[in-house]
Enzyme design. Structure first.
Site, PDB file in Angstrom:
ATOM      1  N   HIS A 289      -6.961  -6.123  -0.231  1.00 19.63           N
ATOM      2  CA  HIS A 289      -6.045  -5.140  -0.083  1.00 19.63           C
ATOM      3  C   HIS A 289      -5.021  -5.729   1.146  1.00 19.63           C
ATOM      4  O   HIS A 289      -3.688  -5.479   0.843  1.00 19.63           O
ATOM      5  CB  HIS A 289      -6.582  -3.779   0.273  1.00 19.63           C
ATOM      6  CG  HIS A 289      -5.541  -2.831   0.282  1.00 19.63           C
ATOM      7  ND1 HIS A 289      -4.940  -2.598  -0.814  1.00 19.63           N
ATOM      8  CD2 HIS A 289      -4.823  -1.835   1.073  1.00 19.63           C
ATOM      9  CE1 HIS A 289      -3.895  -1.452  -0.712  1.00 19.63           C
ATOM     10  NE2 HIS A 289      -4.123  -0.895   0.501  1.00 19.63           N
TER      11      HIS A 289
ATOM     12  N   ASP B  60      -8.868  -6.825  -4.550  1.00 13.57           N
ATOM     13  CA  ASP B  60      -8.402  -5.657  -3.932  1.00 13.57           C
ATOM     14  C   ASP B  60      -9.798  -4.576  -3.835  1.00 13.57           C
ATOM     15  O   ASP B  60     -10.209  -4.120  -4.803  1.00 13.57           O
ATOM     16  CB  ASP B  60      -7.207  -4.830  -4.088  1.00 13.57           C
ATOM     17  CG  ASP B  60      -6.764  -3.809  -3.256  1.00 13.57           C
ATOM     18  OD1 ASP B  60      -7.617  -3.110  -2.447  1.00 13.57           O
ATOM     19  OD2 ASP B  60      -5.738  -3.714  -3.339  1.00 13.57           O
TER      20      ASP B  60
ATOM     21  N   SER C 121       0.723  -1.128  -0.067  1.00 13.15           N
ATOM     22  CA  SER C 121      -0.084  -0.010  -0.071  1.00 13.15           C
ATOM     23  C   SER C 121       0.899   1.351   0.054  1.00 13.15           C
ATOM     24  O   SER C 121       1.818   1.529  -0.748  1.00 13.15           O
ATOM     25  CB  SER C 121      -0.946  -0.057   1.297  1.00 13.15           C
ATOM     26  OG  SER C 121      -2.095   0.788   1.145  1.00 13.15           O
TER      27      SER C 121
END
Length: 268
Positions: free
Chosen positions: A246, A218, A87
């Protein structure tokens, strides 16, 4: 078993916004069981790091724990450093790659923000915010950070956002853990490092092998957005993991570990 002549991989794992080293616990155990050296980093004011969010005044300071680990790694061929960012952690990875390109054998972006040479680093965060309407952020809160530096905005991930956008394919236990351990995060959108289009160079950042691991399920950073970043950096290899949300290290730890071991094999 590895002989003394073989090269040892050292995986350095970097968490995303609001998270900490704790989120990698399954992947750390799997990589160690496969015989690899692993360091999961807490960025400043994240995880078990002692600083508070209002004490971290720049993206550089936030990323310093990672930069320190890479700087301390021995030069030479005894150990191959493989950086893995999740991320928002991908942006800290980019900073480390630009500073220490000779030390990094490969950089793995796991459902991560992957900036490209010729654009400012904040472009990935801006694009994510553009594609995510305010409803997409659900019960996240944005609060001003009060200090003398005017260091921006703290994002606090709400339980519904975690459940529906990050951990929807993960176990209830992992979601419960995340709800307990997430801390406020700073996107550093206004930080000069984020706005400098000449920061990342072909010679340094561009020279490091990049592999993008696409999380197919995701709900936060969509597959489309992930593939957009891959296209921005020609030469990036892509692996994909089906069913990964995610929180790819929670929902598909075994598959992620297998992908990392494969990437870490210099003969593959």
């Amino acid at each position: 078993t590895q002989s003394n002549t073989s090269v040892m991989n050292h995986f350095i794992l970097v968490h995303g916004l609001c998270h900490g080293a704790w989120c990698w616990y399954k992947v750390v155990a799997a990589l160690q069981a496969a015989g690899h050296r692993v360091t999961a980093v807490d960025l400043a004011a994240s995880g078990a790091h002692p600083a508070r969010i209002d004490e971290v005044h720049s993206f550089e300071e936030y990323s310093q724990p990672l930069l320190d680990v890479v700087a301390a790694a021995p030069e030479g061929d005894g150990e191959r450093l493989i950086l893995v960012g999740h991320s928002h952690g991908g942006l800290s990875l980019a900073l480390a790659m630009e500073r220490f390109p000779g030390k990094v054998a490969a950089a793995v972006f796991a459902a991560a923000g992957m900036p490209c040479v010729g654009k400012h680093m904040g472009v990935t965060t801006e694009e994510f915010m553009r594609r995510t309407s305010s409803e997409g952020l659900m019960d996240c809160k944005m609060l001003p950070i009060n200090n003398n530096h005017g260091a921006g905005v703290a994002m606090i991930m709400g339980p519904n956002f975690l459940a529906r956008k990050n951990y929807q394919q993960s176990s209830p236990e992992d979601l419960a853990l995340a709800k307990m351990l997430v801390r406020p995060g700073n996107l550093f959108m206004e930080d000069p490092v984020m706005k400098d289009a000449s920061l990342l160079t072909d010679t340094n950042y561009g020279s490091v092998k990049k592999v993008y691991v696409v999380a197919k399920a995701d709900g936060s950073s969509t597959e489309e957005m992930q593939r957009w970043m891959v296209l921005l950096s020609p030469g990036t290899e892509a692996e994909e993991i089906a069913g990964a949300d995610h929180a790819i290290m929670s929902s598909r730890p075994r598959e992620l570990c297998d992908a990392l071991v494969k990437i870490g094999n210099p003969h593959s």
